[in-house]
Design an enzyme around this catalytic site. Structure first.
Site, short mmCIF file in Angstrom:
data_model
loop_
_atom_site.label_atom_id
_atom_site.label_comp_id
_atom_site.label_asym_id
_atom_site.label_seq_id
_atom_site.Cartn_x
_atom_site.Cartn_y
_atom_site.Cartn_z
N ASP A 273 17.92 11.43 -0.88
CA ASP A 273 16.67 11.51 -1.60
C ASP A 273 15.11 10.61 -1.30
O ASP A 273 16.10 9.69 -1.08
CB ASP A 273 16.92 11.47 -3.16
CG ASP A 273 16.23 13.16 -3.89
OD1 ASP A 273 14.48 12.85 -2.86
OD2 ASP A 273 15.41 13.52 -5.54
C1 BGC Z 1 12.66 15.14 -4.47
C2 BGC Z 1 13.41 15.35 -4.08
C3 BGC Z 1 12.18 16.01 -1.89
C4 BGC Z 1 11.39 14.68 -1.68
C5 BGC Z 1 10.46 14.84 -1.33
C6 BGC Z 1 12.00 13.49 -4.69
O1 BGC Z 1 11.48 12.88 -5.30
O2 BGC Z 1 13.44 14.64 -5.76
O3 BGC Z 1 13.23 17.07 -4.37
O4 BGC Z 1 12.59 16.66 -1.79
O5 BGC Z 1 11.13 13.89 -2.95
O6 BGC Z 1 9.28 14.65 -1.35
#
Ligand code: BGC
Length: 794
Positions: A273
């Site tokens: 993530d």
């Molecule tokens: C979120 C993810 C997301 C990623 C990219 C993160 O902060 O937890 O779900 O895909 O950002 O935007």
């Protein structure tokens, strides 16, 4: 050979070697390309191309040259023919910038129904149809991977991201996710199923350590992912921010290699993530192939890690090989010429119609579908400022949001104009006020905050009643990434203003012999028990996407009908839920126990150690003990016999159904085929979602009263029409996890199949016998340092 010939041969060899060192990537020469890569290049491929900035409400990749507004990219190595690829959020549609510098055209994407709405349809074919359409937008806007589906479990109703996730039940989650993945990937683009795993709260999501015993981990939190991996072939999976049993999930070899790949057979790549945690070396070793969004220091850590012997080069090669296998699948590698012109009109129509299947009719004393109603009074800011989906990365830059007022007009109703006028002025005023005064409540990331309800006096309501035939009150909530909801007024419970308005509307309209309908435009469960008897109907619309107001009005008018059922329980009180005591529902950010703040980051730990201070963990902030074990949702409520406001699997329609002829057959291999005939006994058309729960013999374990093992939904049935639904359950699906033997076990003995219209409305049952016990041993991994002391429910 003379000297000249020797020289020419040597030169030819060099040329050949040079050529061999410059292969261009193709699906057939991955080994060769891997061999030709320098360590620096390998490390480069394992790290995305970096953070960009916030553009039009989107956190973007550093490289916005490909698809502006996409969340991340991988790095190119041109000399080897390795292109960049693009990954983009998120579960309710592709999130990209709608506008681009120097161009007047727009790049809006369809706002699809959120995950919870999809699960509420109980219709995997429909989910696949929706995500097939969504995947076309991913492909035609030039992305290679959609960062979705969100599939963490609804462990607690206050998790701020539950709307992105499917259900409190892992089987329903897994089936929905598999359908979702198969739909997106049918376009030749990939998914990144997320967040793997235990990202069940947003409070301190970067550092929170989920302490969980193996049975709860495997039966509840991992099961959905297991089903999804086995029933679809996700190109990628996203590890979560948090820790599990002491290790960041992105650095857990137990999770990312032993369980995910060795046990389940996952073949794709794992990406982090969005962040940059210390310990990149451990992430590489664990089998986290790609660091997103990626930073230079992560490349350096990988290079240094190999040079110092900390990272075995074989681990780097393994991950790089998987990256290359991923890249050759992508449209960008294949040189796909995307149109930037997906079928937005077609998808809008699909969303409007399909979302109705995810709307759940909670109450109806006969008022719906509306009859003899011409003019409606629409109360609640949500009637004019509808919430289409949640906030954060799950928010989509959609062209518009249909509100309830537009939808009612579309359906031929007249909307009270003076009320609409008041609300519109109020909404405009409040939005400006909130935008000007950020501390005034605009703390929500990427998306729309819910405005406080406009106070409407009784005399105004009385006047409006005289001019209208019906009142609709829309109650809205919104939540999203980065924060959890609160068990207080205005979130879990109705606000004083909402309650007062509901009561006054009911008083005034009921005296006049007119009805009041509540539309719940919410992303997650709220308290309903204390007020659900006041209105004449409650339609749970969730946040069903950009066409939301149209879908709601179609259902109210009867142009379409609801056939959704709850994918989670609505309890009477928040504190009836076992995890309510292990969830940061009242966490305000202050941390009195910890002299260094709430984080237990490595820097803090080092500092504390230097001072000889023990950092106290703040319960449910730094570390969450999953003390409720497997006792989540209906598993708990049905086992202990606790009353709920609306049970799991519940939902009314505009007609009624009778179940008959339950038949269960057990095959030689222990698999079960269960069928039941469903007949439409009412006077309107409808669809019915049937749930197959199974009560199992304990086999030495404490087991829930019953568990969902299969489900099916009828096609549209006309009054009087019936359909026989057949559901199959293999022996492994019947198994429970035994921590003592570290094995999945299906006990021999007497079972009961329960055909339910909901978890508390079992329509027919059939007994069956499993003659031979079966077991499937797995690795004894992902253990907490000290076993979590779980609650005992029986
Ligand atoms: C979120 C993810 C997301 C990623 C990219 C993160 O902060 O937890 O779900 O895909 O950002 O935007």
């Amino acid at each position: 050979m003379n000297l000249k010939v020797k020289l020419i041969s040597a030169a030819a060899l060099l040329v050949c070697a040079g050529a061999a060192a410059q292969p261009k990537l193709s699906p057939n020469n991955i080994d060769e390309v891997l061999k030709a890569m320098t360590l620096q290049e390998k490390a480069t491929l394992l790290v995305g191309s970096g953070w960009g900035s916030m553009v039009a409400g989107s956190m973007t990749a550093a490289d916005a040259s490909l698809v502006p507004g996409a969340a991340g990219t991988t790095r190119a190595i041109p000399r080897l023919g390795i292109p960049q690829t693009v990954v983009s959020d998120g579960p309710a549609g592709i999130r990209i910038d709608p506008r681009r510098a120097g161009s007047s055209r727009t790049y809006y994407a369809t706002g699809f129904p959120v995950g919870t709405v999809m699960a509420s349809t109980w219709n995997t074919d429909l989910v696949k149809e929706l995500t097939t359409a969504m995947g076309e937008e991913v492909k035609e806007y030039g992305a290679d991977v959609l960062l979705a589906p969100g599939m963490d479990l609804h462990r607690n109703p206050l998790c701020g991201r539950n709307f992105e996730y499917f259900s409190e039940d892992p089987y329903l989650t897994g089936k929905m996710a598999a359908a979702y993945v198969n739909g997106i990937q049918s376009n030749g683009v990939g998914v990144s199923s997320k967040h793997f795993a235990f990202n069940d709260q947003e409070t301190n999501r970067q550092e929170n350590d989920a302490q969980v015993n193996p049975r709860a981990a495997r039966e509840m939190y991992l099961k959905g992912f297991e089903i999804m991996v086995k029933e679809s072939d996700p190109w990628t999976i996203m590890s979560s921010y948090n820790k599990v049993n002491g290790s960041y999930t992105q650095q857990s070899k137990d999770l990312l290699t032993t369980i995910l790949r060795d046990e389940w057979g996952f073949k794709g790549i794992v990406m982090t993530d969005w962040g940059n945690k210390k310990g990149t070396e451990n992430a590489v070793i664990a089998g986290n192939d790609l660091m997103e969004p990626g930073m230079e220091n992560e490349i350096q850590r990988i290079v240094d890690g190999v040079n110092s012997g900390k990272i075995p080069v074989a681990d780097v090669d393994r991950n790089v090989r998987r990256m290359l296998e991923y890249i050759v699948r992508t449209p960008r590698f294949k040189g796909y010429k995307y149109s930037d012109n997906p079928d937005l009109e077609g998808h809008a129509k699909l969303v409007r119609k399909a979302a109705a299947e995810g709307l759940v009719l909670l109450e109806n004393n006969g008022v719906l579908p509306l009859k003899d109603v011409k003019k409606v009074a629409l109360y609640g800011v949500g009637s004019y400022d509808f919430i289409a989906g949640g906030t954060g990365s799950g928010n989509v830059n959609k062209p518009y949001i249909r509100n309830v007022a537009d939808g009612m007009r579309e359906n031929g109703f007249e909307v009270d104009a003076s009320l609409e006028n008041w609300y519109k002025q109020y909404i405009a005023y409040k939005k400006t006020e909130m935008a000007n005064n950020k501390s005034g409540g605009m703390t929500i990331m990427l998306g729309d905050d819910v405005l406080p309800e406009m106070p409407v006096g009784r005399s105004f309501i009385e006047k409006t009643e005289k001019a209208t035939d019906l009142a609709v009150l829309t109650i809205s909530r919104n939540a999203g990434e980065g924060g959890d909801r609160k068990a207080v007024d205005g979130d879990w419970t109705l606000t004083g203003a909402e309650r007062e308005m509901l009561q006054t509307l009911a008083d005034v309209y009921h005296i006049a012999g007119k009805k009041v309908v509540v539309v719940l435009n919410i992303g997650g469960v709220i308290e309903t028990a204390s007020w659900k008897n006041i209105p004449d109907a409650i339609l749970l619309a969730w946040t069903p996407g950009q066409e939301g107001g149209y879908t709601v009005a179609d259902v109210l008018s009867g142009a379409s009908y609801p056939s959704g059922k709850l994918p989670m329980t609505f309890p009477v009180s928040y504190f009836d839920i076992p995890s309510s005591f292990n969830f940061p529902y009242n966490y305000s950010g202050a941390d009195s126990n910890n002299p260094f703040g709430s984080s237990d980051s490595e820097e803090m730990a080092e500092l504390a150690a230097a001072f000889g201070i023990m950092i106290q963990k703040t319960p449910n902030v730094d570390e969450t003990q999953y003390k409720e074990g497997i006792w989540i949702g209906y598993r708990y409520f049905q086992t202990v016999g606790k009353n709920v406001s609306y049970p799991f699997g519940y939902g009314l329609g505009y007609t009624t159904f009778a179940y008959s002829n339950p038949v269960v057959k057990v095959e030689k291999d222990g698999s079960v085929t269960a069928s039941v005939t469903v007949r439409n006994t009412g006077s309107a058309k409808g669809k019915e979602a049937v749930q197959l729960y199974v009560t199992a013999p304990d086999g030495g374990l404490v087991k829930p009263a019953f568990e969902l093992r299969a489900f099916a939904k009828t096609k549209e049935l006309a009054p009087g029409q019936s359909e026989t639904l057949t559901m199959k359950v293999d022996p492994y699906t019947l198994a429970s996890f035994n921590e003592n033997t570290s094995a999945w076990e299906t006990a021999a003995g007497n079972y009961v199949a329960l055909f339910g219209a909901s978890a508390t409305d079992i329509r027919s049952t059939a007994a069956f016998k499993i003659a031979k016990a079966q077991s499937w041993p797995v690795n004894r991994v992902l253990l907490p340092k000290t076993p979590v002391e779980e609650i005992k429910v029986k």
